[in-house]
Each structure stands twice: as C-alpha cells, then as structure tokens.
Design a protein around this motif. Structure first.
Motif, PDB file in Angstrom:
ATOM      1  N   PRO A 604      -7.940  -5.931   9.452  1.00 11.70           N
ATOM      2  CA  PRO A 604      -8.726  -5.109   8.511  1.00 11.70           C
ATOM      3  C   PRO A 604      -7.930  -4.622   7.317  1.00 11.70           C
ATOM      4  CG  PRO A 604      -9.131  -4.454  10.781  1.00 11.70           C
ATOM      5  CD  PRO A 604      -7.982  -5.401  10.835  1.00 11.70           C
ATOM      6  N   LEU A 605      -6.613  -4.417   7.479  1.00 14.27           N
ATOM      7  CA  LEU A 605      -5.827  -3.908   6.355  1.00 14.27           C
ATOM      8  C   LEU A 605      -5.689  -4.930   5.234  1.00 14.27           C
ATOM      9  CD1 LEU A 605      -2.971  -1.833   7.997  1.00 14.27           C
ATOM     10  CD2 LEU A 605      -5.087  -1.038   6.979  1.00 14.27           C
ATOM     11  N   ARG A 606      -5.982  -6.182   5.523  1.00  9.14           N
ATOM     12  CA  ARG A 606      -5.934  -7.193   4.472  1.00  9.14           C
ATOM     13  C   ARG A 606      -7.032  -6.980   3.422  1.00  9.14           C
ATOM     14  NH1 ARG A 606      -1.206  -9.330   3.411  1.00  9.14           N
ATOM     15  NH2 ARG A 606      -0.039  -9.267   5.360  1.00  9.14           N
ATOM     16  N   CYS A 607      -7.956  -6.088   3.718  1.00 11.71           N
ATOM     17  CA  CYS A 607      -8.960  -5.734   2.706  1.00 11.71           C
ATOM     18  C   CYS A 607      -8.312  -5.123   1.465  1.00 11.71           C
ATOM     19  CB  CYS A 607      -9.971  -4.736   3.292  1.00 11.71           C
ATOM     20  SG  CYS A 607     -11.048  -5.447   4.548  1.00 11.71           S
ATOM     21  N   ILE A 608      -7.154  -4.475   1.675  1.00 10.17           N
ATOM     22  CA  ILE A 608      -6.476  -3.846   0.532  1.00 10.17           C
ATOM     23  C   ILE A 608      -5.997  -4.904  -0.450  1.00 10.17           C
ATOM     24  CG2 ILE A 608      -4.525  -2.407  -0.139  1.00 10.17           C
ATOM     25  CD1 ILE A 608      -4.733  -1.052   2.595  1.00 10.17           C
ATOM     26  N   SER A 609      -5.288  -5.913   0.069  1.00 13.78           N
ATOM     27  CA  SER A 609      -4.787  -6.957  -0.828  1.00 13.78           C
ATOM     28  C   SER A 609      -5.930  -7.789  -1.402  1.00 13.78           C
ATOM     29  CB  SER A 609      -3.798  -7.856  -0.081  1.00 13.78           C
ATOM     30  OG  SER A 609      -4.398  -8.395   1.087  1.00 13.78           O
ATOM     31  N   MET A 610      -6.982  -8.021  -0.598  1.00 16.56           N
ATOM     32  CA  MET A 610      -8.128  -8.772  -1.126  1.00 16.56           C
ATOM     33  C   MET A 610      -8.838  -7.990  -2.231  1.00 16.56           C
ATOM     34  SD  MET A 610      -9.867 -10.744   2.122  1.00 16.56           S
ATOM     35  CE  MET A 610     -10.335  -9.263   2.987  1.00 16.56           C
ATOM     36  N   GLN A 611      -8.889  -6.671  -2.073  1.00 12.18           N
ATOM     37  CA  GLN A 611      -9.510  -5.848  -3.114  1.00 12.18           C
ATOM     38  C   GLN A 611      -8.718  -5.929  -4.412  1.00 12.18           C
ATOM     39  OE1 GLN A 611     -12.311  -4.539  -2.975  1.00 12.18           O
ATOM     40  NE2 GLN A 611     -12.528  -2.682  -4.160  1.00 12.18           N
ATOM     41  N   GLY A 612      -7.396  -5.872  -4.322  1.00 10.81           N
ATOM     42  CA  GLY A 612      -6.575  -5.996  -5.531  1.00 10.81           C
ATOM     43  C   GLY A 612      -6.759  -7.341  -6.209  1.00 10.81           C
ATOM     44  N   THR A 613      -6.825  -8.416  -5.396  1.00 18.68           N
ATOM     45  CA  THR A 613      -7.044  -9.740  -5.975  1.00 18.68           C
ATOM     46  C   THR A 613      -8.394  -9.812  -6.684  1.00 18.68           C
ATOM     47  OG1 THR A 613      -5.709 -10.710  -4.191  1.00 18.68           O
ATOM     48  CG2 THR A 613      -7.148 -12.188  -5.433  1.00 18.68           C
ATOM     49  N   THR A 614      -9.432  -9.270  -6.039  1.00 18.95           N
ATOM     50  CA  THR A 614     -10.778  -9.307  -6.640  1.00 18.95           C
ATOM     51  C   THR A 614     -10.819  -8.508  -7.937  1.00 18.95           C
ATOM     52  OG1 THR A 614     -11.671  -9.431  -4.389  1.00 18.95           O
ATOM     53  CG2 THR A 614     -13.219  -8.943  -6.172  1.00 18.95           C
ATOM     54  N   GLU A 615     -10.177  -7.368  -7.955  1.00 16.42           N
ATOM     55  CA  GLU A 615     -10.191  -6.537  -9.169  1.00 16.42           C
ATOM     56  C   GLU A 615      -9.482  -7.227 -10.325  1.00 16.42           C
ATOM     57  OE1 GLU A 615      -8.607  -2.749  -8.217  1.00 16.42           O
ATOM     58  OE2 GLU A 615     -10.359  -2.092  -7.077  1.00 16.42           O
ATOM     59  N   SER A 679       2.608   3.139   5.862  1.00 12.08           N
ATOM     60  CA  SER A 679       3.675   2.251   5.369  1.00 12.08           C
ATOM     61  C   SER A 679       3.144   0.841   5.164  1.00 12.08           C
ATOM     62  CB  SER A 679       4.829   2.239   6.370  1.00 12.08           C
ATOM     63  OG  SER A 679       5.384   3.530   6.502  1.00 12.08           O
ATOM     64  N   ARG A 680       2.338   0.370   6.099  1.00  9.08           N
ATOM     65  CA  ARG A 680       1.802  -0.980   5.973  1.00  9.08           C
ATOM     66  C   ARG A 680       0.770  -1.059   4.850  1.00  9.08           C
ATOM     67  NH1 ARG A 680      -1.626  -4.817   8.895  1.00  9.08           N
ATOM     68  NH2 ARG A 680      -0.590  -6.825   8.701  1.00  9.08           N
ATOM     69  N   MET A 681      -0.022  -0.002   4.691  1.00 11.88           N
ATOM     70  CA  MET A 681      -0.993   0.005   3.599  1.00 11.88           C
ATOM     71  C   MET A 681      -0.289  -0.010   2.244  1.00 11.88           C
ATOM     72  SD  MET A 681      -3.759   2.729   5.152  1.00 11.88           S
ATOM     73  CE  MET A 681      -4.784   2.770   3.706  1.00 11.88           C
ATOM     74  N   GLU A 682       0.803   0.740   2.117  1.00 13.54           N
ATOM     75  CA  GLU A 682       1.548   0.719   0.859  1.00 13.54           C
ATOM     76  C   GLU A 682       2.140  -0.649   0.583  1.00 13.54           C
ATOM     77  OE1 GLU A 682       1.919   2.847  -1.667  1.00 13.54           O
ATOM     78  OE2 GLU A 682       0.359   3.990  -0.642  1.00 13.54           O
ATOM     79  N   GLY A 683       2.499  -1.363   1.658  1.00 15.72           N
ATOM     80  CA  GLY A 683       3.021  -2.707   1.456  1.00 15.72           C
ATOM     81  C   GLY A 683       1.964  -3.688   0.989  1.00 15.72           C
ATOM     82  N   LEU A 684       0.696  -3.356   1.190  1.00 17.03           N
ATOM     83  CA  LEU A 684      -0.394  -4.254   0.809  1.00 17.03           C
ATOM     84  C   LEU A 684      -1.058  -3.871  -0.506  1.00 17.03           C
ATOM     85  CD1 LEU A 684      -2.094  -4.652   4.304  1.00 17.03           C
ATOM     86  CD2 LEU A 684      -0.580  -6.261   3.172  1.00 17.03           C
ATOM     87  N   VAL A 685      -0.677  -2.715  -1.078  1.00 17.71           N
ATOM     88  CA  VAL A 685      -1.304  -2.296  -2.334  1.00 17.71           C
ATOM     89  C   VAL A 685      -0.899  -3.267  -3.444  1.00 17.71           C
ATOM     90  CG1 VAL A 685      -1.405  -0.508  -4.090  1.00 17.71           C
ATOM     91  CG2 VAL A 685      -1.427   0.111  -1.681  1.00 17.71           C
ATOM     92  N   GLN A 686      -1.891  -3.746  -4.171  1.00 11.07           N
ATOM     93  CA  GLN A 686      -1.637  -4.672  -5.267  1.00 11.07           C
ATOM     94  C   GLN A 686      -2.369  -4.192  -6.506  1.00 11.07           C
ATOM     95  OE1 GLN A 686      -2.631  -8.656  -4.194  1.00 11.07           O
ATOM     96  NE2 GLN A 686      -1.341  -8.692  -2.368  1.00 11.07           N
ATOM     97  N   GLY A 687      -1.657  -3.582  -7.382  1.00 15.09           N
ATOM     98  CA  GLY A 687      -2.212  -3.216  -8.690  1.00 15.09           C
ATOM     99  C   GLY A 687      -3.368  -2.254  -8.607  1.00 15.09           C
ATOM    100  N   MET A 688      -4.569  -2.762  -8.890  1.00 12.97           N
ATOM    101  CA  MET A 688      -5.721  -1.891  -9.077  1.00 12.97           C
ATOM    102  C   MET A 688      -6.396  -1.467  -7.788  1.00 12.97           C
ATOM    103  SD  MET A 688      -7.476  -3.524 -12.484  1.00 12.97           S
ATOM    104  CE  MET A 688      -7.251  -5.229 -11.984  1.00 12.97           C
ATOM    105  N   SER A 689      -5.896  -1.891  -6.592  1.00 10.43           N
ATOM    106  CA  SER A 689      -6.478  -1.418  -5.334  1.00 10.43           C
ATOM    107  C   SER A 689      -5.943  -0.043  -4.939  1.00 10.43           C
ATOM    108  CB  SER A 689      -6.202  -2.439  -4.220  1.00 10.43           C
ATOM    109  OG  SER A 689      -4.806  -2.609  -4.038  1.00 10.43           O
ATOM    110  N   ASP A 691      -6.838   2.927  -5.957  1.00 12.28           N
ATOM    111  CA  ASP A 691      -7.888   3.928  -5.735  1.00 12.28           C
ATOM    112  C   ASP A 691      -8.451   3.834  -4.328  1.00 12.28           C
ATOM    113  OD1 ASP A 691      -7.545   4.763  -8.311  1.00 12.28           O
ATOM    114  OD2 ASP A 691      -9.212   3.586  -9.120  1.00 12.28           O
ATOM    115  N   MET A 692      -8.662   2.613  -3.836  1.00 11.10           N
ATOM    116  CA  MET A 692      -9.225   2.455  -2.500  1.00 11.10           C
ATOM    117  C   MET A 692      -8.260   3.001  -1.444  1.00 11.10           C
ATOM    118  SD  MET A 692     -10.718  -0.999  -0.696  1.00 11.10           S
ATOM    119  CE  MET A 692      -9.129  -1.725  -0.345  1.00 11.10           C
ATOM    120  N   VAL A 693      -6.977   2.763  -1.627  1.00 12.09           N
ATOM    121  CA  VAL A 693      -5.981   3.236  -0.659  1.00 12.09           C
ATOM    122  C   VAL A 693      -5.886   4.761  -0.724  1.00 12.09           C
ATOM    123  CG1 VAL A 693      -3.536   3.151  -0.028  1.00 12.09           C
ATOM    124  CG2 VAL A 693      -4.712   1.083  -0.729  1.00 12.09           C
ATOM    125  N   ASP A 694      -5.923   5.326  -1.914  1.00 13.58           N
ATOM    126  CA  ASP A 694      -5.871   6.789  -2.026  1.00 13.58           C
ATOM    127  C   ASP A 694      -7.082   7.443  -1.364  1.00 13.58           C
ATOM    128  OD1 ASP A 694      -3.484   6.638  -3.351  1.00 13.58           O
ATOM    129  OD2 ASP A 694      -4.352   6.795  -5.360  1.00 13.58           O
TER     130      ASP A 694
END
Length: 881
Positions: A604-615, A679-689, A691-694
């Motif tokens: 499920p945490l891969r949603c973070i990186s997928m969200q950044g890619t989509t944005e 820690s793992r969520m921060e490792g998956l944050v990519q650019g514009m995602s 807001d979702m992580v915050d």
C-alpha cells in the motif's frame, strides 16, 4: 461744495479702511447703484447701493502698476451705513468693453465687460453714477490707467470719444486730482494727469483741429450751432458740384452721340452673328446625328465581341472533363490512384466554387444551362462523397482487424512489447488529403468517418493496454511477504525493515504511464489533424518526451500542402473533438486501474510513489488540449488517493483496536512502529506527493495521540507515567525526521509539550507522596499574606508556631528515608529505565525550588523558627540518594 467734498472724503476713509491690511493703494472711489438686466436694457427694480473703487499695486519686478477694480457693498442697506466690505474683484487687464446704456436718458448708466467671466450668457451688472461728471471722471480714469499700464484702451460703445476728450480738457484740473479720490503715494501726480494729447488725440490731429476751428468765429460750447453750420456748408459743396456737372453739357452730348453710333454697329453685328449661329446649329445637329450612328455601331461590335468571349468562358466552366467525371463516379481508391483522385477533387471543388458569387456573375444564376450544370456538379459531389466514405470506413476497419489478428503487435508471455502505430499512421496519412477534400465538399460527411475510426482504433488500443498491463504484472517479481506488510507493521508481526523490496511495483506503474500516456497524447493529436478538426495542435513538442515511434509530422495540411494552423481555438470544434476522443480512448482506463489496484495489494505504501509519478505527468500535460488524457491522469490520481486513504483507515483501525480492558504500561507498540512507517514513507516521497504524505502524518499521529490519551484515562493512577513514556519514545524515534519534515516537526513540538506537562504532574505526585503536608502549610501561609502582614501570620488559626513545629517534625524527621522512598517509587513505576535519571534530576530541581521558597517564606513570617535541614543541607542529602 464743502459739504460734497466732506462726503467724498468720508467715502475715501471708509474705502481706505478696507484696504489698510493690503499693499493696494486706493486711486478713486465712487458711489454707484448696481442693477441686473440684459445688454442695453435698464432695470431699477433690483438696484442695490455699491461702491466702485480702483486700487493700484506696483509690481516689484516690472515696476508697473497692477490695477484692480473692487466692488464694495455696505454691511446694511442704504448709503448711510458706516462700514463697507469687499464683494467682488475685477482685474483691469481683462476689461475689454465699456458700453453706455442707451435706455438711460441721463447717460449715467454703463456696463463694464470683462473677457474672463466664466458665465458669458448672463448679462453683466449695470452701474449707475450719481451724475455725468462722476461717470466721465471714472471712465477717463479707467481709460488713462489702461493705456499707461496695459498699453491699450477698452472698446467704447455709446459715447463720443471727442466729447469725452473735450470734457477732460475742460476739467483737466479736477481730472488730474479729482476731489474725493485718493492718490497713490508711489504714483507721480503728473503721471496721473489726463490730457487729450496723450490719451485720445495726437499732436498733429490737435493742430489740424485747431486750424479748422480757428476759421470759425463760433464758440466751441455751441456744439449744435457748429453742427448745423457744417451741414449747410456740405449742402453748398454738393450744389456746387451739381452746377459744375451741368456746365459740361456739350461734352456729354458728344459722348452720347458716339455711344449711339456704337450701339447701331453692335446691333448689326448681333444680326450677323444670329445668322451664323443658325447655320452652325444646323451643321452641329448633322454632325451629332452622324456621330451617334457611328457610336451605336461601334458599341454593338464591342458588345458582340464581349458576349462571345463571356459565352466561351461560361462554356469552359460548364464543361466537365471526361477523365475527372470517370474518377469521381467510378474510380478506384488504391494508394497508387490517390494523386488522380486528389486532382479530381481539386477540380470539383474549384468548379463548385466557380458557380457561386462572386466568382460567377449573379445574372447567370437563373440561366437553364447554369442550373443544369450546378445540379450535375452536386450529383458528382454526392456520388464521390458517398463512395469515398464507404471506402474509408471499410479501410479503417480492415486495417485494425489485420493488426489485431497479428499477435506480434501485442505483448506476449515473457516479452513486453511497446505499441507501435507508425505503420498505421503512415497508411492513414495516405488518405489525409482525401479527408480534407471531403470536409471541403461536405463537412457533414466527416461525422460517420470519425465515428468509424474511433470505434476501430478503440479496439486496438484497449487490446494493447490489456495485454501490456497483464504481462507487466506477470513479469514483475515481488516477495510474497510484502503483501502483509501492513499487518506486520501495525498488528505486531514484524517491522518495516524486514520487508522485501517492492520498488518494482511502482516502477511497473511508472512504465505503464511512460509507455501509454505519450501514446494516447500522440493518438489524440494525430486524430485531431487527420480528421481535420479546426483546433490548435493538441500536443506541442516538449523537451524530454519520449517519441512514439513515428517521425511523421502530424500537423494538418491545407489543400495547397501548407500547414493549416488556426490562429485561435474554436470552442465548438474543441468540444466535438473531446467527445470523439472520449469514444476513441474509452475503456483503456480500466487497465490503468488494474495496475493501481495490483500495486496497492502488493504494497500500500507504493501509492506514495505512484501519486508522485501521476502528478508529474499531470503537471507536464496541463497545456495539452487532449482533455481525455488529463481526465485519465486525474482519475488515476483520485484512485491512488482513495486506495491510500483506505490503507490509512485500516492502520487507524488497528491503532484504535488496542485492548481497553487490560492495563497498558510502557511504550505502546504502535509508537515505535510509526517511526518505521514514517521512515519508509519519507523514502517513497517523490516531489509533489508531499501533500498526501503530510495529510497521512496528520491523520495517523492525531489518531495515535487520541488513543494514547484515551488509554491513559482508563488508569488515572499511572496515566502520567504512560503519557510521558510514550511521548518520550515518540520524540526519540522522530528526532531525525522532525528536523527534515515540517509536519512531523509540528507533532514533535506537540509531543514535547505534552511530555513536559506529564513530567511536571508526575514529579509533583512523587514529591507530594512524602512532603504534601509541609508544602500545603506553606501554601496556606502564602495565601494569608494577600490579606494580612507577615507579623500577624503566627497568630492565625491553623498556622501558629506550634502548628508549624508539628508539620516540620512530621515531614522532615527521617528525611533521608523519605528521599529514598521517592526514588524507589519513581524507579518502580517507570518501565523505561532510560527516563529515570532525567526524571530524578527534574524531581530534585523542583523539590529544591519549592523547599527554598518555603524556607524564605517561613523566615519572613516566623523569624525565630528555622527549617532543619536547611535547603543547603537538603541538597547534600539528595546527593546521597
């Protein structure tokens, strides 16, 4: 006479009092009556008493006088008032006209015209002097000042200038220094003297006038007699002239005789000219008749030649070349025959345009041949459009069916194949010019063709996306244990560090977007240009975009082969294009959704990186006019957000499921696991995602703190211990991340404040366990000091010296054991032993502060009593614990 002089002097003093505070010096002042009326009319019904005063002020630069006319009014009605005030001011440089009102038989009423008045359509006021002498004195003074200081005089209307000059010469003494006037100190009296020579008449004119008047014995004061004599002399001169004319009669007769002879000669010549004129008129009529017949013949020849030429042109327009007729009605649409078909379309379009105004004269519209030929061209057009539309619909369907039947076009097991539409577009572009001609011939014919193209290509795109997505998921290798990562991380089955690498999941989703988003954009742009939509290019070239595999230019072409680029966006065409693109690409989004759902199930945490890619893709395609691609990316973004929100719901549910009936001690399990999760969520944050992580941090930490407070309330005795241990654990685990993430820093600060509050409450409870009575006694004393003096405290009930000694003895006897008991109590209740040193140090500091305050308070209120041990001794006792 003395009385008048006295009255004028009084008026002078009144006026001079008004100007005593200014630099102006009064020259003359007169009493007048003001009335309002039209030019040349006199009205006494609204007359008011006023004073006209002329004031002078020398300019320091030009050394000339600035002359102003002041209108003064009385503070009360009538001339007997003692005070005058300023009512209006006029500058003499704007005086352009002085007119004596003819309706006033006395001649004392005049009008002053100024050229700077704002309201010119309102008649200026009329001023009436008391007598003619005052009028003449005022006007001669005005004329003299205007001529000396302005170099000109105003226009005089209704008054004889010579008469005024004579009056001024007769009253030269009073005009120079008129009685009742005030002479300016800075003006020489000789300069103010008015003479005829300087003002109205030159020296030479005066000499001539004196010579003329000297020939007459009559006195100058008898003006009417003088005028009558001049008239009589004028009549005598006229009679003498008539007599001289009569004496020249013989000469007149000779002139008349010669005039008669000339008149007879003129009559003879007129008769001969009449005869010649008649002959010339007949000759001119004959010439005009001959020219008219010649002109008609010439015009007829020219008209016949023009008619023949026009008929030849019309026959050329009406002629249908047989080769074009054959191509339009029964020609084949093979690729090799397309140039001939395009030429036939060019001719047909030109022929149809040539049958319409302004290329063809509207006079030909009702000709039978033109009507028949227009009907024949319309029939050729409809036949060709029908045949071409049927061929293109069949061609699109067969072309796509051929590609679908060939499995090599799609991804297969063990082999991901990137969709390649270069050959498809190349074959379609063969008929691009044909589509443009069809649009020019019949715009409605493109609707069914666009629909057929969308239906055929939609099957191909959906098949390519489905095969690619299936093989993409099948070829992505992930560990089976990663599927239960959430349960391990939250329910207690493991930690995030033990999970396998799931980066291939987000890489697979990024690859899906990287392959298909440019393909869909290119297909949208190609469809818009190929199907002749009048819109701006949908996909402008961007640096870094991957090519779709074909190098052809997809911009639309006009009939001449030049780029057809509309200058502005057509809203109706854009709406129709987006509807067609919806039909072209509809259904392909399901395969993207399948990849998102599969990635969520894996991790499920891969949603973070997928969200950044989509944005990133959505941001790069904001300028594209292909609305379907933007909607697809927005739907993917919303789906990823929903999946991640579902994951957060499950995590929050696991946190809230902690057993409420069993006593919770020590650090709760979800506090350290949240650190691993963050820690793992921060490792998956990519650019514009970001807001979702915050937002995820806000929701998770809020739930954690809420559940922690709720669990602490279940056991109030150990609530502070539970709170401080968990808040301390949160701070220790989030220290590094809080320095990098502002949202976590805010929650870190919140945990720090809550930790300090829990520590304070816990330390106070430990101290009060042994010394509560002692410090309560001090609090009672401190409360009494708000109302009484320190000397009166020992005599109050409950705080006497005996009570103090009892409390001190009960609390401080065996103080070493009490301190040891405090330490052991703290050691027993704390589960996290690493917190004990800091908490004991805080306990010592707080206790010493309270003890020193109590000692100072007792010394103030009980000077003879002392605490034993003292605060210094108490510090030494703490060192032994």
């Amino acid at each position: 006479m003395v009385k008048a002089l006295t009255e004028e002097e009084k008026l002078h003093k009144l006026v001079e009092a008004v100007f005593q505070d200014s630099d102006n010096d009064v020259t003359v002042a007169f009493k007048v009556t003001k009335s309002q009326s039209a030019w040349g009319a006199l009205s006494r019904s609204t007359s008011k008493p006023r004073v006209l005063a002329i004031a002078c002020k020398r300019s320091p630069t030009t050394q000339k006088f600035k002359v102003t006319l002041h209108v003064l009014k009385y503070s009360s009605s009538g001339f007997q008032a003692r005070i005058v005030v300023r009512a209006k001011l006029y500058k003499m440089k704007h005086l352009s006209r002085v007119e004596v009102v003819p309706s006033d038989s006395t001649g004392c009423t005049f009008v002053l015209g100024f050229d700077n008045l704002k309201i010119q359509n309102v008649a200026p006021p009329q001023w009436t002097m008391r007598n003619v002498d005052e009028r003449n004195r005022f006007l001669t003074t005005v004329i003299r000042l205007c001529k000396e200081n302005l170099g000109r005089i105003p226009k005089i209307v209704g008054m004889d200038v010579v008469e005024m000059a004579l009056w001024e010469q007769a009253h030269s003494d009073t005009a120079a220094t008129p009685s009742g006037t005030v002479t300016t100190d800075g003006v020489d009296q000789t300069d103010l003297k008015v003479t005829v020579e300087r003002e109205l008449v030159s020296k030479a004119e005066e000499d001539d006038m004196e010579a003329l008047l000297g020939t007459y014995v009559m006195g100058l004061d008898e003006a009417e007699a003088f005028s009558e004599r001049l008239k009589r002399e004028l009549l005598a001169l006229e009679a003498a002239n008539v007599h001289a004319i009569l004496e020249s009669d013989p000469l007149v007769e000779e002139v008349l005789r010669r005039l008669n002879n000339a008149s007879e000669a003129v009559e003879d010549m007129d008769e001969w000219l009449g005869i010649f004129n008649v002959k010339l008129r007949h000759m001119r009529e004959d010439i005009e008749s001959i020219e008219s017949r010649n002109n008609m013949l010439e015009m007829q020849v020219q008209n016949n030649a023009a008619l023949v030429a026009e008929l030849n042109k019309l026959l050329e327009r009406l002629h249908v070349p047989p080769q074009y007729a054959t191509l339009l009605t029964s020609g084949a649409f093979d690729e090799s025959r397309m140039p001939q078909n395009v030429d036939a379309c060019d001719w047909l379009a030109g022929a149809i345009r040539g049958m319409e105004p302004p290329l063809m004269d509207p006079a030909y519209a009702n000709m039978r041949a033109v009507k028949d030929k227009r009907g024949e061209l319309e029939k050729l057009k409809s036949t060709f459009v029908r045949r071409a539309s049927e061929f293109l619909r069949s061609y699109f369907s067969n072309l796509v069916d051929f590609m679908i039947s060939d499995k090599t076009y799609f991804s297969q097991r063990g082999q991901l194949k990137r969709p390649d539409h270069a050959d498809l577009r190349f074959k379609c572009r063969t008929y691009a010019r044909l589509l443009q001609h069809l649009k020019g011939l019949d715009k409605n014919s493109l609707g069914p063709l666009r629909k057929a193209y969308c239906q055929s290509l939609n099957l191909l795109l959906r098949r390519e996306a489905r095969e690619f997505a299936n093989e993409l998921r099948a070829s992505t290798k992930v560990l089976r244990s990663s599927a239960v990562w959430m349960d391990n991380a939250v329910a207690g089955g493991g930690t995030a560090g033990s999970m396998g690498d799931t980066s291939t999941v987000s890489d697979a989703y990024a690859k899906m977007l990287r392959i298909f988003v440019p393909l869909l954009v290119d297909e949208s742009a190609f469809f818009a240009s190929f199907m002749c939509y009048e819109v701006l290019p949908l996909a402008p070239p961007r640096a870094g975009d991957e090519k779709s595999g074909d190098d052809e230019d997809d911009t639309p072409l006009d009939f001449d082969g030049a780029d057809a680029k509309p200058t502005e966006q057509n809203a109706a065409e854009m709406e129709a294009l987006n509807q067609a693109l919806q039909e072209l690409l509809d259904g392909i989004q399901e395969d993207f959704y399948a990849v998102v759902d599969w990635a969520y199930k894996v991790d499920p945490l891969r949603c973070i990186s997928m969200q950044g890619t989509t944005e990133r893709y959505l941001s790069s395609h904001k300028a594209d006019a292909a609305g379907f691609v933007r909607r697809l990316l927005a739907d993917l973004q919303a789906r990823i957000s929903n999946q991640f929100s579902k994951f957060l719901d499950e995590v929050c549910h696991q946190i809230e499921k902690h057993d409420r009936n069993v006593r919770q001690t020590g650090v709760l399990s979800y506090v350290p696991r949240f650190a691993s999760l963050a820690s793992r969520m921060e490792g998956l944050v990519q650019g514009m995602s970001r807001d979702m992580v915050d937002l995820a941090y806000t929701r998770l930490v809020g739930t954690m703190f809420t559940v922690l407070e709720r669990i602490a309330q279940n056991d109030p005795k150990y609530a502070d211990v539970l709170l401080l241990e968990n808040y301390a654990s949160f701070q220790n685990s989030m220290f590094d991340l809080a320095n990098m993430v502002p949202t976590l820093a805010r929650f870190y600060q919140q945990a720090s404040e809550a930790y300090e509050q829990a520590c304070t409450r816990y330390v106070n409870s430990i101290i009060n366990m042994q010394f509560e009575k002692l410090f309560q006694f001090g609090q009672r004393v401190e409360n009494l000091l708000y109302t009484i003096t320190p000397e009166e405290v020992p005599f109050q009930l409950g705080v006497s010296k005996n009570e103090l000694r009892k409390v001190v003895k009960a609390s401080l006897s065996g103080v070493e054991r009490s301190l040891q008991a405090m330490y052991k109590k703290m050691q027993k209740t704390l589960v996290s032993e690493e917190l004990l040193p800091n908490l004991w140090d805080k306990c010592k500091v707080d206790f010493i502060d309270k003890y020193e305050s109590l000692e100072a308070l007792l010394q103030k209120c009980y000077p003879s009593e002392t605490l034993s041990p003292s605060s210094t001794e108490m510090k030494e006792l703490f060192k032994t614990v």
